[in-house]
Design an enzyme around this catalytic site. Structure first.
Site, PDB file in Angstrom:
ATOM      1  N   ALA B  44       0.834  -1.207   0.000  1.00  0.00           N
ATOM      2  CA  ALA B  44       0.000   0.000   0.000  1.00  0.00           C
ATOM      3  C   ALA B  44       0.869   1.259   0.000  1.00  0.00           C
ATOM      4  O   ALA B  44       0.642   2.178  -0.789  1.00  0.00           O
ATOM      5  CB  ALA B  44      -0.944  -0.010   1.202  1.00  0.00           C
ATOM      6  N   GLY B  45       1.880   1.298   0.867  1.00  0.00           N
ATOM      7  CA  GLY B  45       2.699   2.502   1.000  1.00  0.00           C
ATOM      8  C   GLY B  45       3.544   2.775  -0.227  1.00  0.00           C
ATOM      9  O   GLY B  45       3.571   3.900  -0.745  1.00  0.00           O
ATOM     10  N   ARG B 337     -10.625 -20.434   6.690  1.00  0.00           N
ATOM     11  CA  ARG B 337      -9.560 -20.415   7.695  1.00  0.00           C
ATOM     12  C   ARG B 337     -10.087 -20.432   9.131  1.00  0.00           C
ATOM     13  O   ARG B 337      -9.577 -21.155   9.977  1.00  0.00           O
ATOM     14  CB  ARG B 337      -8.703 -19.170   7.488  1.00  0.00           C
ATOM     15  CG  ARG B 337      -7.900 -19.233   6.213  1.00  0.00           C
ATOM     16  CD  ARG B 337      -7.145 -17.944   5.958  1.00  0.00           C
ATOM     17  NE  ARG B 337      -6.333 -18.085   4.747  1.00  0.00           N
ATOM     18  CZ  ARG B 337      -5.577 -17.134   4.245  1.00  0.00           C
ATOM     19  NH1 ARG B 337      -5.506 -15.954   4.832  1.00  0.00           N
ATOM     20  NH2 ARG B 337      -4.871 -17.336   3.158  1.00  0.00           N
ATOM     21  N   LEU B 448      -3.203  -8.749  -0.789  1.00  0.00           N
ATOM     22  CA  LEU B 448      -2.348  -8.116  -1.794  1.00  0.00           C
ATOM     23  C   LEU B 448      -3.197  -7.227  -2.690  1.00  0.00           C
ATOM     24  O   LEU B 448      -2.819  -6.115  -3.046  1.00  0.00           O
ATOM     25  CB  LEU B 448      -1.636  -9.188  -2.620  1.00  0.00           C
ATOM     26  CG  LEU B 448      -0.788 -10.193  -1.830  1.00  0.00           C
ATOM     27  CD1 LEU B 448      -0.056 -11.131  -2.775  1.00  0.00           C
ATOM     28  CD2 LEU B 448       0.199  -9.478  -0.939  1.00  0.00           C
TER      29      LEU B 448
END
Lengths: 251, 645
Positions: B44-45, B337, B448
């Protein structure tokens, strides 16, 4: 099976970039052979802190072999006495009871020591900034399937792109050369149509930056390939040389 | 506190287009006059910083590591989802949107998720243009595989290193901007506070981790892309340096912290093996495609295995309990999960666990090897098997793997509106650091996607809508009173830590916190336990501030000091997680309250009471935070109970 071993550690200590370093010797008892090398370092640090001493500074982060942060020179080998692993994936079962282990930082003109076992690898970022990319901005690009790429090329590019930027290749090279690192990036991009466009220019700029930053020349000893934790091949260096030559001929 | 989600008008599929058509923009000459601070260089950054730089803004980008490429996005294995529908198997933007809302157990904001699905395809195009070597078929086109929670194959991948390749793509785009002079990169530099001027975020106080010096940085806007806070548990699949400190600083400056209790526990990790353990290693979810999960049917067998008197291979087929296949015949070993994790815990708690500690179950490839041959299994999972063998020293082709659940990802985070702006004007949050898209449970291969969506395709638009009103705001020098005060406050906090000079290492206290979190705020939670946890965390906080030992000084590099300042914030996060879990009297996604389960032990939501995001507002040091609600409404998705039987 799990065992406990006793160790003597000779660890490089250095307070700062301009300070003089020295080896300090520490004894560690009852280290589980199931622990990782860096967990052994944690145990050492816990012991140092409890005894009122400063812990040993070392780089590490993901501890699963992918971030490229860990960087110890153990018994004369980058990432220690195991193949295809980073320091964080090395386990104490590779050592014997009573063994003396020597732990040093990467040593290279390109990687000055910051503290103890931590070195400055900013040079790698600077080399990438010199051309290790495709010159495309966000948005306005073609559909991902617009250009078919032969699977063998894509796979070979992926192998070159596996480099984690740890610097073991430089640390092990007697010339302190960064050719394996640079060639892996040049190959990764030159193998793909998206990167091929500026392949020669990229090779020239990255090599010039590498030279400028004080890395040594490649004399084809092949030591880098042996110590690379990701098995990046020196055949990439041949490809870099081809691209570099192309760029020179165009000049 | 006002929680205005700013969802645009119009039908769901047109909201993002409507937003873009009507938002304010900043012209190129004015972009040069505007500074943006981006904290973090993960997916993201790095993608945000690179994109802002390309657009012509002045960017300052900070990372605690020595290089942007080390950010923990690099460790993601499996893949990235997109609605390309290349395999022609019925995928669409609508379906990806729907699966994500459902997978999140109906606790995410529909409009944000729909936008995520819309931009997912652009991400794949962008990455290919950057030279990301995705897996391809012999025809030269991109390959896809399937992942949990979906009936289509929409996951793009690059071997088992998708996160690495996507991050390197974003990192290279970022370094191109560093070279162009639009981005100033600050490595080994940590943000220790956010500077507020006239109620807006206008900069940060940073600490150089090499020299120990404090720095003041101005920005017209500040973006936090600092990842999740799973390391509150000490043991997690996160990197050692991953931390929640920037998020806590934002919270303490008035940003709401949403759904802190929503943490994902990944079912297939290598079990804890000793007190010295520093982290847990994930084994990819893809292993559940061919591995069968079991424990012994008889307690005496489990006891003999734990004592080392019996090997798993000696347990006859009829004495094995393939409990996922038994409980969930329709999905078997491929349940989501959260369900798989809880089922493993249930068996181990009942005394059927294996391994020396009894906290492990088997993941067995025997049937798959018999069916497909060892070579086929090696081709599919060779690198994972090798990784397992290096760590455990056991050959998984011959003996079943041992696995146990571990903390992996945090869905909760800083509350953001549709523009990814927090409740503090000028402060934005992206990627895992915000709470927005995954509800109570994240699907595989969606982290992602979200990180890159926020950085490449959302923030470059929405931040302009904010900055358009700032084109006449002059740069500050950093010598203003607000900056000086913030620096002094930050310095005082570090000096306070150094002055404690107690008897315990940072790690020893962090491990104590982690155990409380795991025992009481972990996979199964209940009222009494959570109340106890809040008390225990308060006691740990007291112990920390009176008895932590940090050798050395604030000058030069001091790793223990860095760790101590992060632990101080993890203690706050732990408290917040426990409070949120206590208040949410339902089970949903990664949050399981023992009081709220069906007769068969499945999670039971309380939609009439809890269809909202719980947003916590800071009230000051040692005061209980106040919870506000962002009510969630579902216009498109039909809310239903998840069923995997």
């Amino acid at each position: 099976m799990e065992n406990n071993i006793s160790l003597t550690l000779k660890v490089w200590r250095q307070n700062g970039p301009k300070e003089k370093g020295r080896f300090e010797t520490y004894k560690l008892e009852k280290v589980s052979t199931d622990s990782s090398f860096l967990e052994m370092m944690d145990i050492l640090n816990e012991q140092l802190i409890n005894d009122g001493n400063e812990p040993v500074a070392f780089d590490h982060d993901c501890r699963e072999g992918i971030c490229g942060m860990c960087s110890l020179y153990i018994n004369g080998r980058p990432h220690g006495p195991d193949d295809d692993v980073t320091t964080c994936q090395l386990h104490m079962r590779k050592f014997k009871d009573g063994e003396t282990i020597t732990i040093e930082p990467w040593r290279s003109a390109g990687f000055p020591v910051i503290k103890d076992l931590i070195v400055n690898r900013n040079a790698f970022d600077t080399i990438i900034a010199a051309g290790g990319y495709t010159s495309v901005s966000t948005g306005g690009v073609p559909d991902a399937n617009a250009i078919p790429i032969p699977k063998v090329d894509a796979d070979e590019a992926m192998d070159a792109a596996s480099c984690i930027g740890c610097g073991a290749c430089v640390a092990t090279c007697k010339n302190g050369s960064a050719m394996l690192f640079v060639s892996a990036k040049v190959s990764h991009l030159a193998l793909l149509p998206q990167g091929k466009v500026e392949a020669a220019r990229r090779a020239k700029n990255m090599v010039a930056k590498m030279d400028e930053l004080g890395f040594g020349n490649c004399t084809n000893t092949g030591a880098c390939e042996v110590e690379c934790p990701k098995g990046v091949s020196i055949s990439n260096i041949a490809r870099l040389n081809r691209e570099f030559l192309k760029a020179k001929l165009q000049d | 506190m006002k929680l205005d989600s700013k969802i645009p008008q119009g039908p769901m599929a047109e909201k993002w287009s409507n937003y873009k058509a009507n938002q304010k923009l900043v012209n190129p000459a004015n972009k040069r006059k505007l500074d943006i601070i981006v904290v973090g260089t993960g997916l993201a950054g790095a993608s945000a910083a690179a994109s802002f730089g390309e657009m012509g803004f002045n960017v300052k980008n900070f990372t605690i590591q020595d290089s942007p490429r080390r950010a923990h996005s690099i460790a993601a294995q499996g893949g990235i989802n997109a609605a390309k529908n290349y395999p022609n198997d019925g995928d669409s933007i609508h379906r990806l949107f729907y699966d994500t809302v459902k997978g999140g157990d109906y606790r995410a904001r529909e409009a944000n998720v729909h936008r995520l699905a819309e931009v997912s395809n652009d991400i794949i195009d962008q990455c290919v243009a950057q030279g990301v070597p995705f897996a391809r078929e012999y025809g030269g086109l991109l390959d896809n595989r399937s992942f949990g929670g979906a009936q289509v194959s929409r996951t793009f991948y690059a071997k088992g290193q998708t996160g690495q390749q996507l991050l390197i793509g974003a990192y290279q785009a970022l370094m191109r901007q560093v070279n162009a002079g639009t981005v100033d990169l600050y490595t080994r530099t940590e943000i220790v506070d956010i500077v507020m001027v006239d109620g807006k975020a206008r900069g940060v106080i940073a600490r150089d981790l090499v020299t120990g010096e404090f720095q003041r940085h101005f920005g017209h806007a500040v973006v936090l892309a600092t990842g999740g806070y799973g390391n509150a548990f000490f043991l997690s699949t996160n990197a050692m340096g991953s931390n929640g400190s920037a998020a806590i600083k934002a919270y303490q400056k008035g940003a709401a912290f949403a759904n802190p209790c929503f943490a994902q526990i990944h079912p297939t990790c290598i079990p804890v093996h000793g007190e010295f353990q520093s982290k847990l290693t994930l084994m990819s979810e893809s292993l559940r495609n061919d591995g069968r999960i079991w424990v012994p049917k008889k307690k005496e067998d489990a006891e003999a295995i734990r004592a080392g008197k019996l090997k798993p291979t000696q347990i006859a087929e009829e004495n094995r309990d393939y409990y996922l296949e038994r409980r969930y015949p329709a999905f078997g070993n491929l349940v989501p999960r959260d369900v798989a994790s809880r089922a493993a815990k249930e068996r181990c708690d009942a005394g059927f666990g294996v391994g020396a500690t009894g906290l492990a179950v088997y993941l067995d490839f025997k049937s798959a090897i018999e069916r497909l041959g060892e070579d086929a299994i090696r081709a599919r999972y060779g690198n994972l098997f090798q990784m397992y063998e290096k760590i455990v020293d056991d050959n998984p082709y011959e003996t079943p793997m041992m696995i146990y659940p571990a903390i992996h990802y945090t869905m909760g985070g800083i509350w953001v509106d549709y523009e990814l702006q927090t409740t503090v004007p000028g402060l934005f949050a992206a990627g895992e650091a915000n709470f927005s898209d995954h509800g109570a449970n994240r699907l595989g291969a969606s982290a992602l996607m979200q990180g890159l969506a926020d950085g490449y395709f959302v923030l470059p638009y929405t931040i302009q809508n904010y900055l358009a009103d700032d084109i006449s705001t002059p740069r500050m020098t950093g010598d203003e009173k607000e900056f000086v005060d913030a620096e002094n406050e930050a310095k005082a906090k570090f000096e306070k830590l150094l002055a404690i000079k107690g008897n315990r290492s940072v790690d020893s206290i962090h491990k104590e916190l982690g155990l409380v979190m795991w025992d009481f705020v972990g996979m199964a939670r209940k009222k009494e336990g959570l109340e106890q946890a809040i008390e225990k965390i308060a006691a740990i906080k007291k112990e920390f501030y009176s008895n932590v030992r940090i050798p050395g000084s604030g000058e030069g590099m001091n790793v223990e000091l860095e760790k101590a300042s992060r632990l101080a914030d993890f203690i706050e996060i732990g408290d917040l997680m426990a409070r949120d879990a206590l208040h949410r009297e339902e089970s949903c996604g990664g949050h399981f309250r023992e009081e709220y389960q069906t007769e068969e032990g499945e999670a039971q939501r309380q939609d009439d009471k809890f269809t909202y995001a719980g947003c916590w507002e800071y009230q000051g040091e040692d005061k209980a935070p106040v919870m506000h609600k962002e009510e969630l409404t579902f216009e498109v998705v039909k809310v239903a109970q998840r069923n995997y039987k």
